[in-house]
Scaffold this motif. Sequence first.
Motif, PDB file in Angstrom:
ATOM      1  N   GLU A  77       0.887  -1.171   0.000  1.00 30.37           N
ATOM      2  CA  GLU A  77       0.000   0.000   0.000  1.00 30.37           C
ATOM      3  C   GLU A  77       0.919   1.214   0.000  1.00 30.37           C
ATOM      4  O   GLU A  77       1.779   1.319   0.876  1.00 30.37           O
ATOM      5  CB  GLU A  77      -0.880   0.014   1.256  1.00 30.37           C
ATOM      6  CG  GLU A  77      -2.048  -0.924   1.210  1.00 30.37           C
ATOM      7  CD  GLU A  77      -3.034  -0.563   0.104  1.00 30.37           C
ATOM      8  OE1 GLU A  77      -3.312   0.628  -0.116  1.00 30.37           O
ATOM      9  OE2 GLU A  77      -3.522  -1.505  -0.543  1.00 30.37           O
ATOM     10  N   PRO A  78       0.775   2.124  -0.957  1.00 30.65           N
ATOM     11  CA  PRO A  78       1.706   3.260  -1.041  1.00 30.65           C
ATOM     12  C   PRO A  78       1.769   4.090   0.243  1.00 30.65           C
ATOM     13  O   PRO A  78       2.819   4.612   0.592  1.00 30.65           O
ATOM     14  CB  PRO A  78       1.167   4.085  -2.201  1.00 30.65           C
ATOM     15  CG  PRO A  78       0.388   3.112  -3.028  1.00 30.65           C
ATOM     16  CD  PRO A  78      -0.177   2.116  -2.063  1.00 30.65           C
ATOM     17  N   SER A  79       0.632   4.205   0.927  1.00 30.38           N
ATOM     18  CA  SER A  79       0.605   4.929   2.203  1.00 30.38           C
ATOM     19  C   SER A  79      -0.561   4.393   3.019  1.00 30.38           C
ATOM     20  O   SER A  79      -1.464   3.758   2.486  1.00 30.38           O
ATOM     21  CB  SER A  79       0.465   6.437   1.978  1.00 30.38           C
ATOM     22  OG  SER A  79      -0.757   6.728   1.331  1.00 30.38           O
ATOM     23  N   GLY A  80      -0.505   4.677   4.306  1.00 25.74           N
ATOM     24  CA  GLY A  80      -1.580   4.206   5.177  1.00 25.74           C
ATOM     25  C   GLY A  80      -1.282   4.493   6.629  1.00 25.74           C
ATOM     26  O   GLY A  80      -0.344   5.226   6.957  1.00 25.74           O
ATOM     27  N   THR A  81      -2.085   3.897   7.476  1.00 29.30           N
ATOM     28  CA  THR A  81      -1.940   4.046   8.924  1.00 29.30           C
ATOM     29  C   THR A  81      -2.103   2.685   9.568  1.00 29.30           C
ATOM     30  O   THR A  81      -2.991   1.918   9.191  1.00 29.30           O
ATOM     31  CB  THR A  81      -3.013   5.011   9.482  1.00 29.30           C
ATOM     32  OG1 THR A  81      -2.878   6.274   8.823  1.00 29.30           O
ATOM     33  CG2 THR A  81      -2.864   5.211  10.976  1.00 29.30           C
ATOM     34  N   VAL A  82      -1.213   2.376  10.509  1.00 27.24           N
ATOM     35  CA  VAL A  82      -1.334   1.167  11.318  1.00 27.24           C
ATOM     36  C   VAL A  82      -1.419   1.597  12.778  1.00 27.24           C
ATOM     37  O   VAL A  82      -1.039   2.714  13.126  1.00 27.24           O
ATOM     38  CB  VAL A  82      -0.155   0.187  11.118  1.00 27.24           C
ATOM     39  CG1 VAL A  82      -0.151  -0.387   9.718  1.00 27.24           C
ATOM     40  CG2 VAL A  82       1.170   0.836  11.449  1.00 27.24           C
TER      41      VAL A  82
END
Length: 132
Positions: A77-82
């Motif tokens: 995923e090119p960007s995101g939040t975990v």
Amino acid sequence: MVLLLLLLGIVPAQGAAECKPPDCPIVVDAYDGPVHERAGTYAAVLKSRNGAAKQNVEVSYKFVDGTAKQGEDYRAEPSGTVTIKAGADHAEVPYTVLRLDDRQKQFTLQITAVKPGQIGKSVAVFTIAGKR
């Protein structure tokens, strides 16, 4: 007088108050990956420097191409939040190494935000080994 206080440990050497849990800010570091010698699925590690989190911590990130290119050499995923969940000390971001070719290639994961908290080591480097 300041020297005496330094020696007694009453005033820290930097002049600022030392951070003592639980008052320390949460600091999250990105950990470099191993050198990948085969295609497969792996996980980048984002870890709390302070140990287990007392509350959920959201860490935003983005992958950045280097010599390795998204969709050709790796997929993520090119960007995101975990979320580092309360009671845990890290979160993982999955990525897949798609192929190896004749030369070594690299890409990075960059932490862009930590809520609540601070960014520590902001960039992790991932290396795809070249075929021997």
